[in-house]
Design an enzyme around this catalytic site. Structure first.
Site, mmCIF file in Angstrom:
data_model
loop_
_atom_site.group_PDB
_atom_site.id
_atom_site.type_symbol
_atom_site.label_atom_id
_atom_site.label_comp_id
_atom_site.label_asym_id
_atom_site.label_seq_id
_atom_site.Cartn_x
_atom_site.Cartn_y
_atom_site.Cartn_z
ATOM 1 C CG HIS A 153 83.666 52.432 -49.662
ATOM 2 N ND1 HIS A 153 83.516 52.272 -48.311
ATOM 3 C CD2 HIS A 153 83.559 51.197 -50.205
ATOM 4 C CE1 HIS A 153 83.329 50.993 -48.044
ATOM 5 N NE2 HIS A 153 83.346 50.324 -49.182
ATOM 6 C CG ASN A 190 76.611 45.095 -50.641
ATOM 7 O OD1 ASN A 190 75.694 45.361 -51.395
ATOM 8 N ND2 ASN A 190 77.045 43.865 -50.456
ATOM 9 C CE LYS A 248 90.678 47.700 -55.828
ATOM 10 N NZ LYS A 248 89.343 47.848 -56.405
ATOM 11 C CG ASP A 273 83.186 41.315 -64.464
ATOM 12 O OD1 ASP A 273 84.375 40.922 -64.473
ATOM 13 O OD2 ASP A 273 82.517 41.396 -63.426
ATOM 14 C CB VAL A 297 89.372 41.273 -57.305
ATOM 15 C CG1 VAL A 297 90.573 41.457 -58.211
ATOM 16 C CG2 VAL A 297 89.710 40.422 -56.104
#
Length: 175
Positions: free
Chosen positions: A160, A163, A115, A35, A109
């Protein structure tokens, strides 16, 4: 084409990124979780005399996100010892380590400019043929790969995860 995935790099350690990292650690895959570097010190870091150059500060975001994931309920990890399969770092100091990954997953994000910037940096270090995917749910895949090399585009798609990744057994592949 058959691929063997032994190491995954996850760029972005928020709820989804940490969950995806745990998901791969659960099945025995080595994971590099990265990160960004924090822009400022916390009050606690200042009191300890740390600076923005200290590794513990530079990796604060990724380490806090992973720690939060590991203690969340329901847990994204089968057994706490599996977390040892996840190595953390930051995208400034440690991005070159993605060269050893078989699959690089972007989970930052949902902003196209960010990206695209991340993919530009990934392309500098990834080895040719390495699978690169985005966990985006709303940005068209072809926008993200614009300006990347032919090899990058040939090995790029959307993947994808839903969650929480451990419990929602849904996985979307976006060509």
């Amino acid at each position: 084409m058959k691929r063997t995935i032994k190491k995954v790099a996850v760029i972005g350690s928020g709820i989804m990124g940490s969950g995806i990292a745990c998901h791969f650690a659960n099945i025995g895959i080595e994971v590099l979780l990265l990160d960004i570097v924090p822009r400022e010190l916390t009050d606690a870091e200042t009191k300890k005399g740390w600076s923005l150059e200290d590794k513990i500060v530079r990796n604060r975001i990724v380490n806090e996100h992973l720690a939060n994931a590991l203690k969340s309920k329901p847990s994204p990890i089968y057994h706490q010892k599996f977390a040892s399969r996840i190595k953390t770092g930051n995208t400034t100091d440690d991005l070159a380590q993605i060269a050893t990954a078989d699959w690089i997953i972007e989970v930052v994000v949902e902003r196209l400019d960010i990206k695209k910037s991340v993919f530009e940096q990934i392309e500098k270090y990834r080895k040719p043929g390495t699978l690169v995917t985005s966990n985006t749910s709303g940005i068209p895949i072809h926008y993200m790969s614009e300006g990347r090399s032919d090899d990058f585009q040939k090995h790029f798609c959307g993947t994808h995860f839903f969650n929480p990744a451990r419990y929602l057994k849904l996985f979307e592949i976006i060509p």
